[in-house]
Design a protein around this motif. Structure first.
Motif, PDB file in Angstrom:
ATOM      1  N   GLY A   1      25.516 -12.093  27.594  1.00 29.43           N
ATOM      2  CA  GLY A   1      24.242 -13.727  28.204  1.00 29.43           C
ATOM      3  C   GLY A   1      23.192 -13.934  27.884  1.00 29.43           C
ATOM      4  N   VAL A   2      22.629 -12.996  26.940  1.00 30.13           N
ATOM      5  CA  VAL A   2      21.512 -13.136  25.665  1.00 30.13           C
ATOM      6  C   VAL A   2      21.630 -14.184  25.052  1.00 30.13           C
ATOM      7  CG1 VAL A   2      19.348 -12.500  24.240  1.00 30.13           C
ATOM      8  CG2 VAL A   2      20.688 -11.147  26.341  1.00 30.13           C
ATOM      9  N   PRO A   3      21.004 -15.975  25.512  1.00 29.68           N
ATOM     10  CA  PRO A   3      21.420 -17.167  24.757  1.00 29.68           C
ATOM     11  C   PRO A   3      21.431 -16.646  23.135  1.00 29.68           C
ATOM     12  CG  PRO A   3      19.733 -17.526  26.782  1.00 29.68           C
ATOM     13  CD  PRO A   3      19.899 -15.744  26.388  1.00 29.68           C
ATOM     14  N   HIS A   4      20.035 -15.698  22.867  1.00 29.30           N
ATOM     15  CA  HIS A   4      19.778 -15.922  21.034  1.00 29.30           C
ATOM     16  C   HIS A   4      19.335 -13.903  20.907  1.00 29.30           C
ATOM     17  CE1 HIS A   4      16.817 -16.715  17.077  1.00 29.30           C
ATOM     18  NE2 HIS A   4      18.533 -16.928  17.451  1.00 29.30           N
ATOM     19  N   VAL A   5      19.969 -13.590  20.245  1.00 28.51           N
ATOM     20  CA  VAL A   5      19.987 -12.179  19.415  1.00 28.51           C
ATOM     21  C   VAL A   5      19.441 -12.335  17.830  1.00 28.51           C
ATOM     22  CG1 VAL A   5      20.913 -10.169  19.773  1.00 28.51           C
ATOM     23  CG2 VAL A   5      21.446 -11.132  21.179  1.00 28.51           C
ATOM     24  N   VAL A   6      18.649 -11.527  17.824  1.00 23.77           N
ATOM     25  CA  VAL A   6      19.043 -11.710  15.987  1.00 23.77           C
ATOM     26  C   VAL A   6      19.045  -9.962  15.865  1.00 23.77           C
ATOM     27  CG1 VAL A   6      17.022 -11.940  14.419  1.00 23.77           C
ATOM     28  CG2 VAL A   6      16.384 -12.729  16.323  1.00 23.77           C
ATOM     29  N   ALA A   7      19.499  -9.974  14.670  1.00 20.94           N
ATOM     30  CA  ALA A   7      20.133  -8.741  14.503  1.00 20.94           C
ATOM     31  C   ALA A   7      19.552  -8.345  13.119  1.00 20.94           C
ATOM     32  CB  ALA A   7      21.346  -8.881  14.883  1.00 20.94           C
ATOM     33  N   THR A   8      18.895  -7.207  12.704  1.00 23.28           N
ATOM     34  CA  THR A   8      18.048  -7.097  11.616  1.00 23.28           C
ATOM     35  C   THR A   8      19.265  -5.343  10.716  1.00 23.28           C
ATOM     36  OG1 THR A   8      16.792  -5.047  11.794  1.00 23.28           O
ATOM     37  CG2 THR A   8      16.000  -7.462  12.012  1.00 23.28           C
ATOM     38  N   ASP A   9      19.070  -6.148   8.831  1.00 19.90           N
ATOM     39  CA  ASP A   9      19.194  -4.965   8.710  1.00 19.90           C
ATOM     40  C   ASP A   9      19.071  -4.415   7.479  1.00 19.90           C
ATOM     41  OD1 ASP A   9      21.417  -2.545   8.265  1.00 19.90           O
ATOM     42  OD2 ASP A   9      22.007  -2.529  10.187  1.00 19.90           O
ATOM     43  N   THR A  10      18.751  -3.729   6.440  1.00 23.20           N
ATOM     44  CA  THR A  10      18.691  -4.154   5.014  1.00 23.20           C
ATOM     45  C   THR A  10      19.690  -3.879   3.755  1.00 23.20           C
ATOM     46  OG1 THR A  10      17.655  -1.475   5.126  1.00 23.20           O
ATOM     47  CG2 THR A  10      16.171  -2.960   5.721  1.00 23.20           C
ATOM     48  N   ASP A  11      21.027  -2.607   4.726  1.00 22.77           N
ATOM     49  CA  ASP A  11      22.092  -2.418   4.421  1.00 22.77           C
ATOM     50  C   ASP A  11      23.069  -3.632   3.845  1.00 22.77           C
ATOM     51  OD1 ASP A  11      23.598   0.414   2.782  1.00 22.77           O
ATOM     52  OD2 ASP A  11      25.154  -1.169   3.996  1.00 22.77           O
ATOM     53  N   ARG A  12      23.127  -4.307   2.581  1.00 17.91           N
ATOM     54  CA  ARG A  12      24.475  -4.885   2.353  1.00 17.91           C
ATOM     55  C   ARG A  12      25.482  -5.291   2.867  1.00 17.91           C
ATOM     56  NH1 ARG A  12      28.326  -4.583  -1.223  1.00 17.91           N
ATOM     57  NH2 ARG A  12      27.861  -2.157  -2.656  1.00 17.91           N
ATOM     58  N   ARG A  13      26.701  -4.191   2.934  1.00 16.59           N
ATOM     59  CA  ARG A  13      27.023  -3.811   4.006  1.00 16.59           C
ATOM     60  C   ARG A  13      27.283  -3.667   5.019  1.00 16.59           C
ATOM     61  NH1 ARG A  13      29.072   2.045  -0.178  1.00 16.59           N
ATOM     62  NH2 ARG A  13      29.852   0.802  -1.861  1.00 16.59           N
ATOM     63  N   ALA A  14      26.151  -3.014   5.606  1.00 16.23           N
ATOM     64  CA  ALA A  14      26.341  -3.771   6.894  1.00 16.23           C
ATOM     65  C   ALA A  14      25.995  -5.324   7.160  1.00 16.23           C
ATOM     66  CB  ALA A  14      24.894  -2.725   7.565  1.00 16.23           C
ATOM     67  N   LEU A  15      25.474  -6.113   6.916  1.00 13.66           N
ATOM     68  CA  LEU A  15      24.705  -7.468   6.925  1.00 13.66           C
ATOM     69  C   LEU A  15      26.087  -7.658   7.079  1.00 13.66           C
ATOM     70  CD1 LEU A  15      21.793  -7.434   4.902  1.00 13.66           C
ATOM     71  CD2 LEU A  15      21.986  -7.844   7.306  1.00 13.66           C
ATOM     72  N   SER A  16      27.081  -7.533   6.060  1.00 13.14           N
ATOM     73  CA  SER A  16      28.641  -8.101   5.719  1.00 13.14           C
ATOM     74  C   SER A  16      29.414  -8.026   6.722  1.00 13.14           C
ATOM     75  CB  SER A  16      28.791  -8.152   4.545  1.00 13.14           C
ATOM     76  OG  SER A  16      30.611  -8.184   4.754  1.00 13.14           O
ATOM     77  N   CYS A  17      29.118  -6.207   7.470  1.00 15.27           N
ATOM     78  CA  CYS A  17      30.231  -6.242   8.810  1.00 15.27           C
ATOM     79  C   CYS A  17      29.649  -6.927   9.870  1.00 15.27           C
ATOM     80  CB  CYS A  17      29.548  -4.703   8.511  1.00 15.27           C
ATOM     81  SG  CYS A  17      31.314  -4.172  10.111  1.00 15.27           S
ATOM     82  N   ALA A  18      28.552  -6.373  10.056  1.00 13.54           N
ATOM     83  CA  ALA A  18      28.038  -7.462  11.127  1.00 13.54           C
ATOM     84  C   ALA A  18      28.145  -8.893  11.321  1.00 13.54           C
ATOM     85  CB  ALA A  18      26.572  -7.426  11.278  1.00 13.54           C
ATOM     86  N   ARG A  19      28.254  -9.651   9.546  1.00 11.74           N
ATOM     87  CA  ARG A  19      29.063 -11.297   9.677  1.00 11.74           C
ATOM     88  C   ARG A  19      30.486 -11.405  10.053  1.00 11.74           C
ATOM     89  NH1 ARG A  19      26.120 -12.103   5.266  1.00 11.74           N
ATOM     90  NH2 ARG A  19      24.441 -12.760   5.893  1.00 11.74           N
ATOM     91  N   ASP A  20      30.713 -10.423   9.683  1.00 12.05           N
ATOM     92  CA  ASP A  20      32.327 -10.313   9.758  1.00 12.05           C
ATOM     93  C   ASP A  20      32.468 -10.495  11.584  1.00 12.05           C
ATOM     94  OD1 ASP A  20      35.068 -10.871   9.186  1.00 12.05           O
ATOM     95  OD2 ASP A  20      35.217  -8.684   9.662  1.00 12.05           O
ATOM     96  N   ASN A  21      31.669  -9.616  12.161  1.00 10.98           N
ATOM     97  CA  ASN A  21      32.144  -9.374  13.530  1.00 10.98           C
ATOM     98  C   ASN A  21      31.593 -10.083  14.212  1.00 10.98           C
ATOM     99  OD1 ASN A  21      33.626  -6.626  13.560  1.00 10.98           O
ATOM    100  ND2 ASN A  21      32.198  -5.770  12.739  1.00 10.98           N
ATOM    101  N   PHE A  22      30.389 -10.965  14.160  1.00 11.40           N
ATOM    102  CA  PHE A  22      30.500 -12.246  15.167  1.00 11.40           C
ATOM    103  C   PHE A  22      31.257 -13.108  14.370  1.00 11.40           C
ATOM    104  CE2 PHE A  22      25.332 -10.018  14.090  1.00 11.40           C
ATOM    105  CZ  PHE A  22      25.835  -9.318  14.795  1.00 11.40           C
ATOM    106  N   ALA A  23      31.925 -13.955  13.521  1.00  9.48           N
ATOM    107  CA  ALA A  23      32.916 -14.290  13.338  1.00  9.48           C
ATOM    108  C   ALA A  23      34.160 -13.973  14.168  1.00  9.48           C
ATOM    109  CB  ALA A  23      32.737 -15.101  12.117  1.00  9.48           C
ATOM    110  N   ARG A  24      34.498 -13.056  14.376  1.00  2.00           N
ATOM    111  CA  ARG A  24      35.471 -12.518  14.751  1.00  2.00           C
ATOM    112  C   ARG A  24      35.815 -13.011  15.796  1.00  2.00           C
ATOM    113  NH1 ARG A  24      39.319  -9.147  11.933  1.00  2.00           N
ATOM    114  NH2 ARG A  24      38.675  -8.210   9.590  1.00  2.00           N
TER     115      ARG A  24
END
Length: 385
Positions: free
Chosen positions: A226-249
Motif C-alpha cells: 500500500g505504499v503509494p509511491h516507491v522509487v527504485a534505483t539501480d546502476t546495472d542496465r540488466r537489473a533496470l530492464s528486469c525490474a521494469r519488466d516485473n513492474f509491468a507484469r
C-alpha cells in the motif's frame, strides 16, 4: 552484439590459422592454447587438457558436448569412484575456509570453461543436435550480428536463465511471480523478502526508496503493501530492464518509479530500504555483484547517506545476513561502528533463520557458518542531537 568482449580467440584447424570473437561474462581472457575436439575425445583426456589450460573447441554433436561437460564436472568434484587422496589439513579458521572454498570454486570454473562452443552470426550453433538459442541469447546479450566463441558452461547458464525468466519465481509475499533476467540475481532466498513484507511500516509512509532494486521484488512488496509511491534505483542496465519488466507484469509501473542512480534518488522518504550484497569480497562475474561487495562499498555508502535521505522520524531498513560475521570477514562491532559514525541509531531488528538447503548441508565447506547464519532487518533512524 551488445557488450561483447573485443578480444579474439585464435586456433589452428585443418592447417589453417583461424580466429573468432571471444566472449566471457566473467571477463576471462581467451585461452592461449586451443585444440579442435569432437565425439572421439574421451573424458579423461579432455579433463587432463582442461586442467592444463588447453581449451577444447567442439566440432562434434552438441548433446555429446553436454555429456562431456557433466563428466568433467564429476572429475572436478572427485566423484569417479577412484581412491581418495589423503584428506588435506582442515582450515584453521572460518575465514580460511571461505577463501579456500572460493579458490576451489574459481579453479573448477576455469577448468569447466575450457569446453568451447562456436556460434555463427545470428546466434546459430553449427553443431549436430544443437538447440535453438536465439531468443535466450538475444535476452542475455542483445542482437547477435557476428560469429563468436563461448564456453559451453556459460551457454548453459544463458539457457537456464531464459527458463527462469520464462517461468519466474513464486514469491508468497506477493502471491505472484518475479521473473529474473540473465545476470540479475534471483530472489530465491525468500526469508528476507518475508521480513520486508511483515515488518510494520513507519507512520505516514507515502513514499519509499528501494536502493539497489535488482529484480524489483522489494519495491513490488512495498507497493503491494500500500505504499503509494516507491522509487527504485539501480546502476546495472540488466537489473533496470528486469525490474521494469516485473513492474509491468505486476501492473505496478504507475506506482513504482525506476531510476538509474548509484544508491539514493533525490529527496527524502519516510522509508528507505536496502538489501546490499552480504559478503565483503571481490565478485568474479557480473551476477556475483549481488553476493559480494568489495570493501563493503555499498553497505557503507548506504549507511553514510541514509540520514540525509530520511524524513523526520523516517526509518531505514537494512536487510543483511550475519554470514560475514561467522566467516570472520566483518565483525558485528564494525557494522555498529559504521551505523554510529553515520549519525544513526538502531530502532529495532527483526531476525529470521535461513531455509535454503545449504543451511542444513553438513558436507558444505562453510556448513558451520551457514548453520549459525541469521538474516536481519535492521530498523535505523537518525540519532537525536
Amino acid at each position: 552484439m551488445a557488450d561483447m568482449e573485443t578480444s579474439l580467440l585464435h586456433w589452428t584447424e585443418q592447417g589453417t590459422e583461424r580466429s573468432a570473437r571471444w566472449h566471457s561474462e566473467a571477463g576471462m581472457p581467451p585461452p592461449k592454447r586451443v585444440v579442435v575436439a569432437d565425439d572421439t575425445l574421451n573424458a579423461d583426456t579432455a579433463y587432463r587438457l582442461a586442467c592444463e589450460g588447453t581449451a577444447l573447441l567442439w566440432r562434434g554433436d552438441f548433446q555429446n558436448a553436454r555429456q562431456l561437460l557433466q563428466a568433467l564436472a564429476r572429475r572436478a568434484e572427485g566423484k569417479q569412484g577412484k581412491p581418495k587422496k589423503k584428506a588435506a589439513k582442515a582450515p584453521a579458521t572460518p575465514t580460511e575456509a571461505f577463501h579456500l572454498h572460493r579458490q576451489a570454486q574459481s579453479q573448477r570454473a576455469r577448468t569447466l570453461a575450457m569446453l568451447l562452443i562456436p556460434f555463427e552470426p545470428g546466434y546459430t550453433i553449427p553443431l549436430r543436435r544443437a538447440p535453438e538459442v536465439k531468443l535466450a541469447c538475444n535476452e542475455a546479450y542483445g542482437r547477435g550480428e557476428d560469429a563468436f566463441v563461448i564456453s559451453l558452461r556459460e551457454l548453459l547458464g544463458v539457457i537456464g536463465a531464459h527458463e527462469w525468466r520464462r517461468t519466474g519465481v513464486e514469491i508468497p509475499a506477493l502471491d505472484a511471480r518475479i521473473h529474473p533476467h540473465y545476470g540479475v540475481f534471483s530472489p530465491v532466498r525468500g526469508e528476507y523478502v518475508q521480513l520486508v513484507a511483515e515488518t510494520p511500516l513507519p507512520k505516514k509512509t507515502t513514499v519509499a526508496f528501494d536502493i539497489g532494486a535488482g529484480t524489483g521484488v522489494l519495491s513490488a512488496v512495498l507497493a503491494k503493501r500500500g505504499v503509494p509511491h516507491v522509487v527504485a534505483t539501480d546502476t546495472d542496465r540488466r537489473a533496470l530492464s528486469c525490474a521494469r519488466d516485473n513492474f509491468a507484469r505486476l501492473d505496478l509501473d504507475e506506482q513504482v518509479e525506476l531510476l538509474e542512480a548509484d544508491l539514493f534518488p533525490p529527496g527524502r522518504a519516510p522509508l528507505v530500504v536496502c538489501n546490499p550484497p552480504w559478503l565483503p569480497a571481490r565478485p568474479s562475474s557480473s551476477i556475483e555483484n549481488a553476493l559480494y561487495d568489495l570493501d563493503s562499498r555499498m553497505l557503507k555508502g548506504f549507511l553514510a547517506g541514509l540520514k540525509d535521505h530520511l524524513t523526520e522520524d523516517g526509518e531505514g531498513w537494512l536487510i543483511l545476513s550475519d554470514l560475514a560475521e561467522h566467516l570472520g570477514l566483518r565483525p558485528r562491532e564494525q557494522l555498529l561502528e559504521w551505523i554510529a559514525q553515520a549519525g544513526l541509531v538502531v530502532l529495532g531488528r527483526q531476525d529470521v533463520r535461513p531455509t535454503h538447503p545449504k543451511a542444513s548441508d553438513a558436507e558444505d565447506p562453510l556448513h558451520a557458518a551457514r548453520a549459525a547464519e541469521v538474516t536481519s532487518l535492521w530498523r535505523l533512524g537518525a540519532a537525536r542531537t
